[in-house]
Design a protein around this motif. Sequence first.
Motif, PDB file in Angstrom:
ATOM      1  N   ASP A 105      37.036  22.562  48.796  1.00  0.00           N
ATOM      2  CA  ASP A 105      36.442  22.449  50.087  1.00  0.00           C
ATOM      3  C   ASP A 105      36.433  23.955  50.806  1.00  0.00           C
ATOM      4  O   ASP A 105      35.577  24.215  51.202  1.00  0.00           O
ATOM      5  CB  ASP A 105      37.533  21.717  50.771  1.00  0.00           C
ATOM      6  CG  ASP A 105      37.019  21.667  52.455  1.00  0.00           C
ATOM      7  OD1 ASP A 105      35.767  21.374  52.666  1.00  0.00           O
ATOM      8  OD2 ASP A 105      37.841  21.450  53.230  1.00  0.00           O
ATOM      9  N   LEU A 106      37.417  24.654  50.916  1.00  0.00           N
ATOM     10  CA  LEU A 106      37.523  26.026  51.334  1.00  0.00           C
ATOM     11  C   LEU A 106      36.661  27.009  50.601  1.00  0.00           C
ATOM     12  O   LEU A 106      36.013  27.810  51.342  1.00  0.00           O
ATOM     13  CB  LEU A 106      38.944  26.376  51.480  1.00  0.00           C
ATOM     14  CG  LEU A 106      39.905  25.691  52.210  1.00  0.00           C
ATOM     15  CD1 LEU A 106      41.560  26.207  52.391  1.00  0.00           C
ATOM     16  CD2 LEU A 106      39.332  25.440  53.767  1.00  0.00           C
ATOM     17  N   ARG A 120      29.341  29.282  51.933  1.00  0.00           N
ATOM     18  CA  ARG A 120      28.593  29.136  52.847  1.00  0.00           C
ATOM     19  C   ARG A 120      28.554  30.088  54.297  1.00  0.00           C
ATOM     20  O   ARG A 120      27.895  29.775  55.125  1.00  0.00           O
ATOM     21  CB  ARG A 120      28.408  27.785  53.262  1.00  0.00           C
ATOM     22  CG  ARG A 120      27.829  26.688  52.099  1.00  0.00           C
ATOM     23  CD  ARG A 120      27.485  25.401  52.837  1.00  0.00           C
ATOM     24  NE  ARG A 120      28.848  24.815  53.444  1.00  0.00           N
ATOM     25  CZ  ARG A 120      29.575  24.021  52.954  1.00  0.00           C
ATOM     26  NH1 ARG A 120      29.561  23.651  51.692  1.00  0.00           N
ATOM     27  NH2 ARG A 120      30.748  23.549  53.686  1.00  0.00           N
ATOM     28  N   GLU A 121      29.689  31.058  54.244  1.00  0.00           N
ATOM     29  CA  GLU A 121      29.936  31.809  55.151  1.00  0.00           C
ATOM     30  C   GLU A 121      30.243  31.186  56.595  1.00  0.00           C
ATOM     31  O   GLU A 121      30.232  31.725  57.501  1.00  0.00           O
ATOM     32  CB  GLU A 121      28.668  32.700  55.675  1.00  0.00           C
ATOM     33  CG  GLU A 121      28.230  33.608  54.271  1.00  0.00           C
ATOM     34  CD  GLU A 121      26.993  34.521  54.813  1.00  0.00           C
ATOM     35  OE1 GLU A 121      26.350  34.173  55.879  1.00  0.00           O
ATOM     36  OE2 GLU A 121      26.807  35.414  53.897  1.00  0.00           O
ATOM     37  N   GLU A 122      30.962  30.081  56.259  1.00  0.00           N
ATOM     38  CA  GLU A 122      31.467  29.129  57.570  1.00  0.00           C
ATOM     39  C   GLU A 122      32.788  29.766  57.944  1.00  0.00           C
ATOM     40  O   GLU A 122      33.029  29.955  59.304  1.00  0.00           O
ATOM     41  CB  GLU A 122      31.695  27.824  57.075  1.00  0.00           C
ATOM     42  CG  GLU A 122      30.594  27.011  56.782  1.00  0.00           C
ATOM     43  CD  GLU A 122      31.200  25.463  56.658  1.00  0.00           C
ATOM     44  OE1 GLU A 122      31.915  25.073  56.857  1.00  0.00           O
ATOM     45  OE2 GLU A 122      29.880  24.602  56.086  1.00  0.00           O
ATOM     46  N   LEU A 123      33.559  30.206  57.032  1.00  0.00           N
ATOM     47  CA  LEU A 123      34.826  31.049  57.560  1.00  0.00           C
ATOM     48  C   LEU A 123      34.541  32.303  58.199  1.00  0.00           C
ATOM     49  O   LEU A 123      35.111  32.472  59.306  1.00  0.00           O
ATOM     50  CB  LEU A 123      35.783  31.246  56.396  1.00  0.00           C
ATOM     51  CG  LEU A 123      36.023  30.181  55.506  1.00  0.00           C
ATOM     52  CD1 LEU A 123      36.888  30.643  54.285  1.00  0.00           C
ATOM     53  CD2 LEU A 123      36.788  29.072  56.230  1.00  0.00           C
ATOM     54  N   ASP A 124      33.184  33.042  57.845  1.00  0.00           N
ATOM     55  CA  ASP A 124      32.888  34.509  58.737  1.00  0.00           C
ATOM     56  C   ASP A 124      32.595  33.960  59.999  1.00  0.00           C
ATOM     57  O   ASP A 124      32.775  34.611  61.104  1.00  0.00           O
ATOM     58  CB  ASP A 124      32.156  34.938  57.824  1.00  0.00           C
ATOM     59  CG  ASP A 124      32.585  35.481  56.532  1.00  0.00           C
ATOM     60  OD1 ASP A 124      33.752  35.681  56.435  1.00  0.00           O
ATOM     61  OD2 ASP A 124      31.712  35.664  55.504  1.00  0.00           O
ATOM     62  N   ALA A 125      31.687  32.653  60.043  1.00  0.00           N
ATOM     63  CA  ALA A 125      31.311  32.436  61.282  1.00  0.00           C
ATOM     64  C   ALA A 125      32.533  31.764  62.497  1.00  0.00           C
ATOM     65  O   ALA A 125      32.227  32.327  63.355  1.00  0.00           O
ATOM     66  CB  ALA A 125      30.066  31.171  61.423  1.00  0.00           C
ATOM     67  N   VAL A 142      37.802  31.821  66.290  1.00  0.00           N
ATOM     68  CA  VAL A 142      38.620  30.697  65.631  1.00  0.00           C
ATOM     69  C   VAL A 142      39.354  31.240  64.446  1.00  0.00           C
ATOM     70  O   VAL A 142      38.634  31.961  63.572  1.00  0.00           O
ATOM     71  CB  VAL A 142      37.777  29.625  65.402  1.00  0.00           C
ATOM     72  CG1 VAL A 142      38.630  28.633  64.860  1.00  0.00           C
ATOM     73  CG2 VAL A 142      37.052  29.056  66.847  1.00  0.00           C
ATOM     74  N   ASP A 143      40.494  31.160  64.328  1.00  0.00           N
ATOM     75  CA  ASP A 143      41.469  31.696  63.267  1.00  0.00           C
ATOM     76  C   ASP A 143      41.179  30.806  62.092  1.00  0.00           C
ATOM     77  O   ASP A 143      41.673  29.451  62.278  1.00  0.00           O
ATOM     78  CB  ASP A 143      42.660  31.972  63.759  1.00  0.00           C
ATOM     79  CG  ASP A 143      43.547  32.482  62.639  1.00  0.00           C
ATOM     80  OD1 ASP A 143      43.156  32.975  61.422  1.00  0.00           O
ATOM     81  OD2 ASP A 143      44.764  32.584  62.640  1.00  0.00           O
ATOM     82  N   PRO A 144      40.528  31.142  60.972  1.00  0.00           N
ATOM     83  CA  PRO A 144      40.392  29.904  59.992  1.00  0.00           C
ATOM     84  C   PRO A 144      41.986  29.650  59.404  1.00  0.00           C
ATOM     85  O   PRO A 144      42.032  28.282  58.829  1.00  0.00           O
ATOM     86  CB  PRO A 144      39.617  30.800  58.822  1.00  0.00           C
ATOM     87  CG  PRO A 144      39.011  31.873  59.687  1.00  0.00           C
ATOM     88  CD  PRO A 144      39.971  32.143  60.962  1.00  0.00           C
TER      89      PRO A 144
END
Length: 252
Positions: free
Chosen positions: A106-107, A113-118, A124-126
């Motif tokens: 999942d992570l 998909r660069e969601e964590l960078d977004a 927002v702290d991942p």
Amino acid sequence: MRALATVGEFAGFCAKTAKALPRRPFQWSELVKQAWFIASVSILPAALVAIPFGAVIALQLGSLSKQIGAESFAGAASVLAVVREAGPIVTALIIAGAGGSAMCADLGSRKIREELDAMETLGVDPVQRLVVPRVIAGALVGFLLNGVVSSVGIAGGYLFNVFMQDGTPGSYLASFAALGQVADLVSAQARAFVFGIIAALIACYLGMNAKGGPKGVGQAVNTSVVVSFMVLFAVNFVMVALYFQIIPQKGS
């Protein structure tokens, strides 16, 4: 040197997770969602694995106890083996194999998909948003799952000992009080709790550092399972050794 650097990065990741643990707002909905997901993919495999574990232990110890003339202690030995070792080990394998691999996938998918960078761009702290709820969920499910595995394993050993080896139903459970103690269960539950934390941390770390597209995510998942197994077995050995050094055993 690369291995040492990875260990250092993982230690920093663990420290960052611990630092984010008391930070508010806490993601309660994510915690419930992850705990339910891990439990749903873990409880049935754990129960199915616990039955043959308990049966094999009962069969082996039942045969051995007959050879040395100690049939009355077959139940105690079987229950102790399940509670002390089989339960936490099965819990560790299932949490790391089923729950941990799902967390890593999942992570890892979010990473490519660069969601964590977004999330970081939006402030927002991942780690607080995604990792902390998964670590707590892994610990809680590990703690509860160990009780299920131990109960199923003891029941399986009881059935095989009584119906296949002509054991006495009363002595199977009564003899446990002669050798077992509450500290055995507490130690097993504590190890399962720690195993859940370790498996979740390893899975989250490798998932959040996945590289190379979908292939990299698959490699991260495989690595998380292998590394989790190795680390959990090593931690289990250390915790068991400390337990026998600290807690006096009955009859010793």
